[in-house]
Design a protein around this motif. Structure first.
Motif, mmCIF file in Angstrom:
data_model
loop_
_atom_site.group_PDB
_atom_site.id
_atom_site.type_symbol
_atom_site.label_atom_id
_atom_site.label_comp_id
_atom_site.label_asym_id
_atom_site.label_seq_id
_atom_site.Cartn_x
_atom_site.Cartn_y
_atom_site.Cartn_z
ATOM 1 N N VAL A 1 -8.021 -8.317 45.062
ATOM 2 C CA VAL A 1 -7.167 -7.467 44.238
ATOM 3 C C VAL A 1 -7.344 -6.002 44.636
ATOM 4 O O VAL A 1 -8.478 -5.504 44.663
ATOM 5 C CB VAL A 1 -7.544 -7.625 42.738
ATOM 6 N N PRO A 2 -6.253 -5.281 44.944
ATOM 7 C CA PRO A 2 -6.375 -3.837 45.162
ATOM 8 C C PRO A 2 -6.934 -3.176 43.897
ATOM 9 O O PRO A 2 -6.585 -3.583 42.784
ATOM 10 C CB PRO A 2 -4.943 -3.383 45.421
ATOM 11 N N VAL B 1 -2.051 -8.364 45.526
ATOM 12 C CA VAL B 1 -2.984 -9.355 44.984
ATOM 13 C C VAL B 1 -2.898 -10.595 45.862
ATOM 14 O O VAL B 1 -1.808 -11.056 46.203
ATOM 15 C CB VAL B 1 -2.642 -9.702 43.525
ATOM 16 N N ASN B 2 -4.053 -11.146 46.277
ATOM 17 C CA ASN B 2 -4.098 -12.314 47.150
ATOM 18 C C ASN B 2 -4.878 -13.446 46.500
ATOM 19 O O ASN B 2 -5.928 -13.225 45.902
ATOM 20 C CB ASN B 2 -4.790 -11.959 48.471
ATOM 21 N N GLY C 1 -4.148 -21.942 37.365
ATOM 22 C CA GLY C 1 -2.848 -21.511 36.852
ATOM 23 C C GLY C 1 -2.694 -20.013 36.741
ATOM 24 O O GLY C 1 -1.786 -19.535 36.080
ATOM 25 N N CYS C 2 -3.534 -19.255 37.372
ATOM 26 C CA CYS C 2 -3.499 -17.802 37.216
ATOM 27 C C CYS C 2 -2.351 -17.119 37.947
ATOM 28 O O CYS C 2 -2.007 -15.994 37.624
ATOM 29 C CB CYS C 2 -4.820 -17.187 37.669
ATOM 30 N N TRP C 3 -1.759 -17.785 38.921
ATOM 31 C CA TRP C 3 -0.717 -17.125 39.712
ATOM 32 C C TRP C 3 0.397 -16.603 38.823
ATOM 33 O O TRP C 3 0.822 -15.455 38.964
ATOM 34 C CB TRP C 3 -0.147 -18.073 40.769
ATOM 35 N N PRO D 1 -14.234 -12.558 59.911
ATOM 36 C CA PRO D 1 -14.498 -11.368 59.088
ATOM 37 C C PRO D 1 -13.249 -10.979 58.300
ATOM 38 O O PRO D 1 -12.117 -11.243 58.729
ATOM 39 C CB PRO D 1 -14.841 -10.282 60.116
ATOM 40 N N ILE D 2 -13.439 -10.332 57.183
ATOM 41 C CA ILE D 2 -12.325 -9.981 56.299
ATOM 42 C C ILE D 2 -11.279 -9.119 57.006
ATOM 43 O O ILE D 2 -10.088 -9.244 56.738
ATOM 44 C CB ILE D 2 -12.838 -9.293 55.012
ATOM 45 N N ASP D 3 -11.685 -8.281 57.922
ATOM 46 C CA ASP D 3 -10.713 -7.426 58.604
ATOM 47 C C ASP D 3 -9.854 -8.195 59.615
ATOM 48 O O ASP D 3 -8.935 -7.641 60.206
ATOM 49 C CB ASP D 3 -11.388 -6.222 59.257
ATOM 50 N N GLN D 4 -10.124 -9.488 59.794
ATOM 51 C CA GLN D 4 -9.310 -10.329 60.670
ATOM 52 C C GLN D 4 -8.457 -11.327 59.880
ATOM 53 O O GLN D 4 -7.768 -12.161 60.467
ATOM 54 C CB GLN D 4 -10.210 -11.085 61.655
ATOM 55 N N TRP D 5 -8.486 -11.247 58.564
ATOM 56 C CA TRP D 5 -7.691 -12.153 57.742
ATOM 57 C C TRP D 5 -6.224 -11.774 57.823
ATOM 58 O O TRP D 5 -5.868 -10.598 57.943
ATOM 59 C CB TRP D 5 -8.122 -12.091 56.284
ATOM 60 N N ASP D 6 -5.359 -12.774 57.738
ATOM 61 C CA ASP D 6 -3.922 -12.559 57.710
ATOM 62 C C ASP D 6 -3.519 -12.345 56.256
ATOM 63 O O ASP D 6 -3.059 -13.265 55.583
ATOM 64 C CB ASP D 6 -3.204 -13.775 58.309
ATOM 65 N N ALA D 7 -3.747 -11.128 55.760
ATOM 66 C CA ALA D 7 -3.496 -10.821 54.353
ATOM 67 C C ALA D 7 -3.038 -9.373 54.216
ATOM 68 O O ALA D 7 -3.400 -8.521 55.019
ATOM 69 C CB ALA D 7 -4.768 -11.037 53.532
ATOM 70 N N ASP D 8 -2.245 -9.126 53.210
ATOM 71 C CA ASP D 8 -1.818 -7.773 52.871
ATOM 72 C C ASP D 8 -2.696 -7.324 51.703
ATOM 73 O O ASP D 8 -2.478 -7.724 50.558
ATOM 74 C CB ASP D 8 -0.344 -7.776 52.470
#
Length: 106
Positions: free
Chosen positions: A65-66, A40-41, A92-94, A29-36
């Motif tokens: 994206v916040p 922007v991720n 190449g968007c990074w 689930p998204i709430d268990q992802w290792d992300a801030d």
């Protein structure tokens, strides 16, 4: 995202905007992802052989994206064609997104 993108004020209505393919299945689930999620991720970096062709290449299957940074994200993906940002792929968007996110304080 290029032609039918939501208006710039769209992000203000949401804390988090997620762009993904409709046919992906996630193992956690998204709430268990290792992300801030205040930043922007991107999903992950491309394999090494593609990195040589497109520096900072990222997989384009998922962008998180916040909401407050959505206007900057939208402008980057719509206008940074020289960065390979959704010209033929989104790999190449990074560079374009990172530049605009930094300017917006992300």
């Amino acid at each position: 995202l290029q032609q039918g993108a939501p208006p710039t004020h769209f992000g203000a209505a949401f804390q988090l905007v997620i762009f993904t393919r409709h046919d992906l299945a996630f193992k956690r689930p998204i709430d268990q992802w290792d992300a801030d999620f205040w930043k922007v991720n991107f999903y992950h970096h491309c394999e090494a052989k593609v990195q040589k062709r497109i520096p900072h290449c990222t997989n384009d299957q998922l962008h998180v994206v916040p909401g407050q940074f959505f206007p900057s994200f939208r402008e980057a993906i719509r206008h940074e064609r020289d960065e390979h940002c959704f010209t033929d792929t989104g790999h190449g968007c990074w560079n374009a997104v990172a530049r605009r996110a930094a300017a917006a304080g992300a």
